[in-house]
Scaffold this motif. Structure first.
Motif, short mmCIF file in Angstrom:
data_model
loop_
_atom_site.label_atom_id
_atom_site.label_comp_id
_atom_site.label_asym_id
_atom_site.label_seq_id
_atom_site.Cartn_x
_atom_site.Cartn_y
_atom_site.Cartn_z
N UNK A 147 40.73 -6.02 -46.87
CA UNK A 147 40.19 -6.49 -45.59
C UNK A 147 39.76 -5.31 -44.70
N UNK A 148 38.78 -5.54 -43.85
CA UNK A 148 38.41 -4.51 -42.87
C UNK A 148 39.65 -4.05 -42.11
N UNK A 149 39.79 -2.75 -41.94
CA UNK A 149 40.98 -2.22 -41.28
C UNK A 149 41.98 -1.65 -42.29
N UNK A 150 41.86 -2.05 -43.56
CA UNK A 150 42.69 -1.45 -44.61
C UNK A 150 42.19 -0.03 -44.85
N UNK A 151 43.12 0.83 -45.22
CA UNK A 151 42.74 2.18 -45.64
C UNK A 151 41.71 2.78 -44.71
#
Lengths: 225, 792
Positions: A147-151
């Motif tokens: 998801x956006x915001x991961x890593x």
């Protein structure tokens, strides 16, 4: 599309609540069960997805048709064996939000438990959705959900996800200026369609490198990933 | 209505795709880059027989156009021009098409009602000046957003207004709005036609439209999809001929405005026209009801409907204190408590000398709508307060009140009409309350007639025959009863009455109130304004409903009886006894807090006060040590979050009793100092902040909770105005840390002497320092330590 949710992980709820193995008295057990029931009765999960071809430009995966670059190293690593990927979005709807707000007025501890139940429930919805897509499209191997915001993928990529999936029209999911999904208990994710078996990398608190020290978990919350 | 069919157009998006026009982020911009192709699509629909075409302005709002870099005015004007050029020389009209803004409105999103209004206004003004003939709001799912749009259209343009909302198969929109709530609210706001579009095909929409046909007298629009889409190919499953066949069926239901949504093309429109031209839509017979609503809850007045009276500061010191301090939680608690007790409608009165009543009304109405779905009754004598409240109500409300004075009627009835509200008329005028029933009836009739002259339908007029205290004017109570009977039987109107006034000055008030209520209901009172938390009062209503055969098989009565708390009294007595016989090592109050026993905490505190322990002693020697003990166990991992919060909640109950006791004495509060807490601008995750607030309040601090998504200037202004020395900010997203930093900066720049502490999942002590905070708190416990350091 709609999907029925009949259960979600109580262990995960306890994890989010920062439980460290102390004895749980019966009245708290009852409270947990009640909140789980309320959550299942309240949520109206909806979901949508699209399949995109990946156009590899050097090391960068690009969604072919709209020409959208998937930003960051981590997503490139996750998709390295993939020529296609699924973009999905799911939400529990706004009703659970109202129920949590009412609980905040009536009984704060219920509100906190319900909030954690919501986080666990949306993960469970995503699992179900993933399984359904897999069966429907006859896919053998999926990567993790990312998801956006991961890593190193910025959270601002949410706006591409919401746009590409037309989530407002499809499932009533929108984004605030700060890139928070509303209704709050919602997820967007990218899943790679691979030719070979994939190793687990991401997904949920249990797989998170922050697991030991995460302040969300200690405070009984999740970062929403 | 119903004479002639109006044909709308079909899908724009589908046609853009077919013409190989890449959708991208803003298909509206194509009106600037490819005007000829857009014109050709409009032309095709006009040739197919459309009477109204939608300009390509669906998402041409300032939020959605952001990325394109184009201005709303430029895009809207270009789009309307494309449509007008195509329609040139024909009778076809051009609609300004307005879709959802793209962000969720408050209370569940961050877009405010007022901002939504401004966004729509910009489009509307541009559309009208470009020559649009009408405006159509479509694909709407949030009734609140529609209301903002309709008001913007009414107040800034002369355009006729059509609205279509998008429903799921269960008859509700994504935000839960029902067909009936839409109909009632939009009819009240004075739109010209309403209906449904998108989401489903003509077959699936039929039951939804059937409900709409019974709910409004306005012309009805159906703009269905070409069936259901195949999710993998996005192709729709109904062809033009079948589509036209199904659409024709709507004529017999009385639908008069037909068109197509996703998947439909000029071929579909031309098939509908071919098939139905010259036909006449059926006439609809509508039975009108007295009803009010929120988006998700319709309350029909077809039996006794309880209006909760508790949100009102009159004569309530604790409520006055809450209003003065802006303590929204206390007020919301009153709302939720009444909802739980069985209120159907909530009266909202925030009149208190020294506060900005209009502003407070807006704040309270919005807050209540976030936690209950009960319709509201806006209660004030000031027109500007009524208008401020009605404006931000989501749904159809009641105005409380007008009276027989012409000046009052002239001022307030137009406001009620504008917002589509029902209205309560008091049977008094400049001469006061007439003594006899007959005179009160005359005023009631006058109010009804005047309301109808202002366009308010009769069923939206409720009469309050007023009652005086029976101990003061014993011969008048019967006049109230008689007047209600006359209003019910001769005017056919529903009666409202503030019942508890009757017993003022008498002992055992509840007996008198309940007795009078029972009588009044048999004389025509069906909207009592009462305290639903009073069990005898609610029981009187339940019994009435049984006797009058309204509660079939006494079902509700029996259910209520099963739930009656027969145990509480005994349990409380026990708890009180425990206060004096501390057998275990801990005092009973400490034990009750530790175990999170709310009722026990209340009872014990009450008993301690009665045994002349001072409020301050209870706080300092019992409550705070109890909380320290619980906090300690929490830190050690012996208990976890729900237990900590249960204890805090129990202590809160004790505090509430202490606060009441202090307020009753008129003494100064036990506050150890004021603290502001806020979740910063842009962030809506506020549970962590709320936990901190609960715990801080437990320790005796007065917490000014500014809520979530709090503008920077609100924090700064409140800090200065209230002279607050300690400010807590929370943020949960990396994207909102910036606004946390800016808030701190603004506080420093304002030169206000204060300390700031911050918390939230993504923060670290280092980062807190970097953005200029004085302290970082890992959790609620550490926040208390900071408060103790700074404020003592």
């Amino acid at each position: 599309m709609e999907i029925e949710l009949s259960e979600f992980s109580k262990a995960e709820v306890l994890q989010y609540l920062g439980w460290r193995g102390s004895e749980i008295p019966q009245n708290i057990q009852n409270q947990l069960e009640e909140c789980i029931k309320i959550t299942l009765d309240t949520v109206k999960p909806r979901w949508t997805y699209k399949v995109f071809d990946i156009d590899w430009q050097h090391e960068t995966p690009v969604l072919k048709e709209p020409g959208v670059h998937l930003i960051g190293n981590d997503i490139a690593v996750m998709l390295k064996d993939c020529k296609k990927c699924v973009l999905m979005a799911a939400t529990l709807g706004a009703d659970i939000e109202r129920v949590i707000r009412m609980a905040e007025i009536r009984n704060m501890s219920n509100a906190i438990i319900l909030d954690c139940c919501g986080s666990s429930a949306i993960e469970a919805v995503c699992d179900k959705v993933e399984k359904e897509i897999k069966e429907k499209l006859n896919i053998k191997w999926f990567t993790d959900r990312f998801s956006p915001g991961y890593g190193d993928m910025p959270i601002s990529f949410q706006s591409e996800m919401v746009g590409l999936l037309d989530t407002q029209r499809q499932i009533g999911l929108t984004l605030t200026d700060s890139c928070i999904l509303t209704p709050r208990k919602s997820v967007t994710a990218i899943i790679g369609i691979a030719e070979t078996k994939q190793t687990k990398r991401f997904r949920g608190c249990a797989y998170c490198s922050m697991f030991e020290n995460c302040r969300f978990r200690k405070a009984g919350k999740t970062c929403g990933r | 209505m119903g004479d002639k069919i109006i044909y709308l157009d079909g899908a724009m998006g589908t046609m853009l795709q077919r013409n190989g026009l890449a959708a991208g982020h803003s298909p509206e911009v194509l009106c600037l880059t490819e005007p000829e192709k857009i014109k050709a699509i409009h032309k095709a629909y006009i040739d197919a027989g459309s009477d109204i075409i939608y300009a390509n302005t669906f998402g041409a709002n300032s939020y959605k156009l952001q990325k394109s870099g184009e201005s709303v005015e430029k895009v809207v004007k270009a789009a309307v021009k494309c449509a007008k050029d195509a329609a040139n020389g024909t009778k076809c009209k051009v609609a300004l098409d307005i879709g959802p803004i793209g962000q969720l409105l408050e209370p569940y999103g961050t877009l405010s009602f007022e901002n939504a209004y401004e966004i729509f206004k910009e489009m509307l003004v541009a559309g009208e000046s470009a020559g649009a003939d009408l405006v159509i709001f479509e694909t709407m799912t949030d009734l609140y957003e529609v209301k903002a749009g309709v008001l913007a259209a009414k107040e800034n343009t002369k355009l006729p207004i059509y609205v279509t909302m998008t429903f799921e198969q269960n008859g509700r929109t994504f935000t839960g709005c029902s067909v009936e709530s839409m109909a009632m609210t939009l009819e009240g706001l004075g739109v010209d036609a309403m209906g449904v579009n998108c989401s489903l095909g003509p077959k699936e929409l039929m039951p939804i439209v059937e409900r709409l046909c019974n709910a409004t007298v306005l012309p009805i629009i159906v703009k269905a999809n070409a069936g259901l889409p195949d999710p993998s190919t996005s192709e729709y499953d109904i062809d033009a001929v079948e589509f036209a066949e199904l659409m024709e069926e709507y004529l017999s239901m009385g639908v008069s405005i037909l068109g197509g949504c996703c998947g439909t093309t000029p071929e579909y429109i031309s098939e509908i026209v071919k098939r139905t031209q010259g036909e006449t839509p059926a006439k609809r017979e509508i039975i009108r009801h007295s009803e009010v609503c929120s988006p998700t809850n319709v309350v029909r007045i077809d039996g006794v409907r309880v209006i909760g009276e508790r949100i009102n500061p009159t004569g309530k010191k604790r409520f006055q204190q809450a209003l003065g301090e802006g303590d929204m939680d206390y007020i919301l608690h009153q709302a939720v408590e009444q909802a739980d007790a069985g209120a159907h409608i909530l009266d909202v009165n925030v009149g208190l000398p020294g506060i900005d009543e209009a502003q407070m009304m807006v704040k309270v109405v919005k807050a209540i709508q976030g936690v209950t779905d009960l319709p509201l009754q806006i209660d004030s004598t000031k027109p500007e307060v009524l208008e401020a409240g009605l404006r931000v109500v989501n749904g159809k409300a009641i105005v409380n009140s007008v009276n027989g004075e012409e000046e009052v009627l002239e001022k307030i009835l137009p406001i009620a009409k504008k917002y589509g509200a029902a209205v309560v008329g008091l049977t008094m005028d400049s001469n006061g309350l007439p003594p006899t029933a007959e005179e009160r009836f005359v005023i009631a009739e006058r109010i009804m007639k005047r309301a109808m002259e202002y366009g308010i339908p009769k069923e939206d007029v409720f009469i309050d025959c007023l009652t005086l205290t029976v101990s003061a004017e014993q011969d008048k109570a019967v006049e109230t009863l008689k007047a209600m009977q006359m209003v019910r039987d001769n005017l056919g109107l529903h009666c409202v009455l503030g019942v508890s006034n009757i017993s003022f000055g008498l002992p055992c008030r509840e007996l008198v109130t309940t007795g009078f209520l029972t009588l009044a209901m048999s004389y025509g009172l069906d909207m009592p304004i009462i305290n639903p938390n009073s069990l005898p009062v609610m029981n009187a209503i339940r019994v009435f409903n049984v006797i009058y055969n309204r509660d079939k098989n006494s079902q509700e009565y029996i259910e209520a009886c099963m739930k009656m708390p027969q145990q509480t009294v005994a349990a409380n007595v026990q708890a009180v006894q425990k206060t004096n016989e501390s057998t275990e090592e801990q005092p009973p109050l400490i034990r009750a807090v530790e175990k999170g026993l709310k009722e026990d905490c209340k009872a014990i505190t009450q008993s301690l006060l009665e045994n002349s322990m001072t409020e301050l002693d209870i706080v300092n020697t019992l409550l705070i040590p109890a909380l320290d003990l619980v906090g300690d166990r929490f830190e050690k991992g012996e208990i976890f979050l729900p237990q900590l919060i249960n204890s805090a909640g129990a202590a809160q109950e004790a505090f509430e009793i202490i606060k009441k006791s202090i307020a009753a004495k008129g003494a100064k509060s036990v506050s150890k100092g004021k603290i502001i807490v806020a979740t910063v601008k842009g962030d809506i995750h506020d549970i962590g902040k709320n936990i901190v607030k609960t715990i801080l309040e437990n320790y005796g601090y007065q917490v000014l909770d500014l809520g979530r998504d709090v503008p920077i200037e609100t924090v700064v202004n409140t800090a200065i105005e209230q002279n607050v020395k300690l400010i807590g900010l929370s943020a949960l997203m990396t994207t909102t840390l910036g606004s946390m930093e800016e808030t701190i900066k603004a506080l420093r720049n304002a030169g206000h002497d204060c300390k700031v502490w911050v918390g939230g999942a993504v923060l670290t002590p280092e980062y807190a320092k970097k953005i200029g905070a004085d302290f970082y708190a890992r959790d609620a416990k550490e926040s208390v330590d900071i408060a103790r350091d700074i404020l003592g």
